[in-house]
Design an enzyme around this catalytic site. Sequence first.
Site, PDB file in Angstrom:
ATOM      1  N   SER A  38       0.814  -1.222   0.000  1.00  0.00           N
ATOM      2  CA  SER A  38       0.000   0.000   0.000  1.00  0.00           C
ATOM      3  C   SER A  38       0.848   1.274   0.000  1.00  0.00           C
ATOM      4  O   SER A  38       0.471   2.266  -0.617  1.00  0.00           O
ATOM      5  CB  SER A  38      -0.959   0.010   1.193  1.00  0.00           C
ATOM      6  OG  SER A  38      -0.234   0.009   2.400  1.00  0.00           O
ATOM      7  N   ASP A  62       1.957   0.243   8.660  1.00  0.00           N
ATOM      8  CA  ASP A  62       3.322  -0.258   8.467  1.00  0.00           C
ATOM      9  C   ASP A  62       3.720  -0.106   6.997  1.00  0.00           C
ATOM     10  O   ASP A  62       2.867  -0.005   6.120  1.00  0.00           O
ATOM     11  CB  ASP A  62       3.405  -1.747   8.825  1.00  0.00           C
ATOM     12  CG  ASP A  62       3.339  -1.966  10.337  1.00  0.00           C
ATOM     13  OD1 ASP A  62       3.235  -0.970  11.067  1.00  0.00           O
ATOM     14  OD2 ASP A  62       3.365  -3.135  10.770  1.00  0.00           O
ATOM     15  N   ASP A  68       5.702  -2.030   3.901  1.00  0.00           N
ATOM     16  CA  ASP A  68       6.307  -3.272   3.394  1.00  0.00           C
ATOM     17  C   ASP A  68       7.526  -2.876   2.584  1.00  0.00           C
ATOM     18  O   ASP A  68       7.428  -2.042   1.676  1.00  0.00           O
ATOM     19  CB  ASP A  68       5.323  -4.012   2.483  1.00  0.00           C
ATOM     20  CG  ASP A  68       4.133  -4.544   3.265  1.00  0.00           C
ATOM     21  OD1 ASP A  68       4.352  -5.213   4.287  1.00  0.00           O
ATOM     22  OD2 ASP A  68       2.990  -4.274   2.857  1.00  0.00           O
ATOM     23  N   ASP A  86       8.162  -3.767   7.769  1.00  0.00           N
ATOM     24  CA  ASP A  86       8.293  -5.217   7.624  1.00  0.00           C
ATOM     25  C   ASP A  86       9.263  -5.450   6.468  1.00  0.00           C
ATOM     26  O   ASP A  86       8.931  -5.193   5.312  1.00  0.00           O
ATOM     27  CB  ASP A  86       6.904  -5.797   7.313  1.00  0.00           C
ATOM     28  CG  ASP A  86       6.882  -7.307   7.501  1.00  0.00           C
ATOM     29  OD1 ASP A  86       7.966  -7.892   7.635  1.00  0.00           O
ATOM     30  OD2 ASP A  86       5.791  -7.892   7.501  1.00  0.00           O
ATOM     31  N   LYS A  90     -10.812   0.170  -0.691  1.00  0.00           N
ATOM     32  CA  LYS A  90     -10.224  -0.479   0.488  1.00  0.00           C
ATOM     33  C   LYS A  90     -10.984  -0.102   1.757  1.00  0.00           C
ATOM     34  O   LYS A  90     -11.255  -0.954   2.611  1.00  0.00           O
ATOM     35  CB  LYS A  90      -8.745  -0.094   0.623  1.00  0.00           C
ATOM     36  CG  LYS A  90      -7.843  -0.852  -0.345  1.00  0.00           C
ATOM     37  CD  LYS A  90      -6.390  -0.459  -0.216  1.00  0.00           C
ATOM     38  CE  LYS A  90      -5.790  -0.908   1.091  1.00  0.00           C
ATOM     39  NZ  LYS A  90      -4.325  -0.849   1.114  1.00  0.00           N
ATOM     40  N   TYR A 122     -12.338  -7.592   4.033  1.00  0.00           N
ATOM     41  CA  TYR A 122     -10.929  -7.306   3.719  1.00  0.00           C
ATOM     42  C   TYR A 122     -10.066  -8.248   4.557  1.00  0.00           C
ATOM     43  O   TYR A 122      -9.790  -7.965   5.705  1.00  0.00           O
ATOM     44  CB  TYR A 122     -10.616  -5.845   4.063  1.00  0.00           C
ATOM     45  CG  TYR A 122      -9.269  -5.337   3.554  1.00  0.00           C
ATOM     46  CD1 TYR A 122      -8.074  -5.773   4.136  1.00  0.00           C
ATOM     47  CD2 TYR A 122      -9.191  -4.430   2.523  1.00  0.00           C
ATOM     48  CE1 TYR A 122      -6.851  -5.308   3.682  1.00  0.00           C
ATOM     49  CE2 TYR A 122      -7.967  -3.951   2.063  1.00  0.00           C
ATOM     50  CZ  TYR A 122      -6.801  -4.390   2.643  1.00  0.00           C
ATOM     51  OH  TYR A 122      -5.598  -3.932   2.183  1.00  0.00           O
TER      52      TYR A 122
END
Length: 558
Positions: free
Chosen positions: A97, A108, A110, A162, A223, A232
């Site tokens: 995202s 968070d 990625d 992450d 979303k 979701y």
Amino acid sequence: RPSPAHLGQQPQKHYGITSAISLAPPREIDHQYTNKLCDAMKPFGVFEDEEELNHRLAVLGKLNNFVKEWIAEISEVKNLPPSAISCVGGKIFTFGSYRLGVHTKGADIDALCVAPRHVERSDFFQSFFEKLKQHEEIKDLRVSLCSVSPTSVITTWSIGIDLLFARLALQSIPDNLDLRGDSILRNLDIRCIRSLNGCRVTDEILYLVPNKENFRLTLRAIKLWAKRRGIYSNMLGFLGGVSWAMLVARTCQLYPNAVAATLVHKFFLVFSKWEWPNPVLLKQPEDSNLNLPVWDPRVNPSDRYHLMPIITPAYPQQNSTYNVSTSTRTIMSEEFKYGLSVTDEILQGKAEWSKLFEPPNFFQKYKHYIVLTASASTEENHLEWIGLVESKIRVLVGNLERNEYITLAHVNPQSFPGNKENRNENDFVSMWFIGIIFKKVENAESVNIDLTYDIQSFTDTVYRQANNINMLKDGMKIEATHVKKKQLHQYLPPELVQKKKRVSCTSAQLNRSSNGGSSKRISLDSSHLDSSTNTDSGTPISSPTSKPSKPTSDTDDG
């Protein structure tokens, strides 16, 4: 003659595997509806302000420098010549995202650490981890395990990151490296190919949409809608972020000049009428002759059973929705239809955008529920335990779906803390709720529906998996209980399970009631809802400590 681009139109490049449905440019009213859509989304914290955005960029910049520094150090340890060390490189790529530009406040990031060929995966999880540990600004550092092998380092630099790892077959990693080319996958370990996949898919999606800004705003809206409507979750058999992104990208390809308000409406139009299991593709799959397994029902018999295929656009193409079950597909199909009816109303001026984001009343929707309880004796054990249990809930849903008396098993993705009365003082408890529709059966009174086997095989699967990875600790328990709607108040706060007050109203008011998709049904069904207090606390179906009892359950007719 001036080109279409000079006239403010897009040159009509061909997007996707078919031609567009409409090339119509937006009207003034479409821009107005798009502004209203933005306003309706703001209260949900979907947009980050400039300051937060800059903070993320600064943190990623620091992490990037940190990676370069570490790769240079490890190159020295491995005796590379100084001339090679000076240009060895290393880079952080983002995906998901954040890379798509649709992350919400506080989400968070990625990210992927890309290293040259002389840096091993074990170096990343050992020396890089140790280097991060010594940095005073970095808090809450841990290694995430997938089964028994480490998959990512999770770091917080006041933002959760992450971080995956990929080692390329290159001597150095230049700053301008593009991961989209398939040749980059040659001679790579399968774990590195998997790690690269997130970045390659995200970049390909962005490349395949006609207008990134319109795509982003539409995806933010879809979303938010999917989260609010409880659909979701890739893990539980609904759709995850990348699948929603691909559905929105396909809508953008079909309406290349439309703005977000129109695209949201067209999204529901396209996917409420989609004939699953026809796959959603953003581009024609290409074979790069690298012999990696790709989604192809002509070749792989197992791919023929996928119910709602949405195929990633980067090689090796995969179906991002293999967790979807008959129940979750049915629920999502209903939601697409409901979304279409709401957006029809909005674009006719009969409703506001806020109506699209109203949650359904899950706890009024069904007459029967299964309450799944996971408990552990310490907070740390509990976090580990609920992660495993949640990842297996779709096994339970699958068992229930295969039961001849059940037509639908609807899991609510949200988990709830156990209430004080139902547990021991020192236990940490999480609960999930699965709504059940039983088949209408002749002579319903005489039918006993036994769910013991369905539940027992699920709990056995979870305990077996926990044992295999040495996770099972004293106090880790799962229990499943069948309850009727009127017993839910024993598990949940009253505001979640209370019926909306019955009022005499017109059907138009019923449609507009704040109860979302099921409002009409609830108001009209309330004569059937038994509001008498009931002291029966439900039927425990399986508990690891005692022999499972055999529940009986009336059917929906009973």
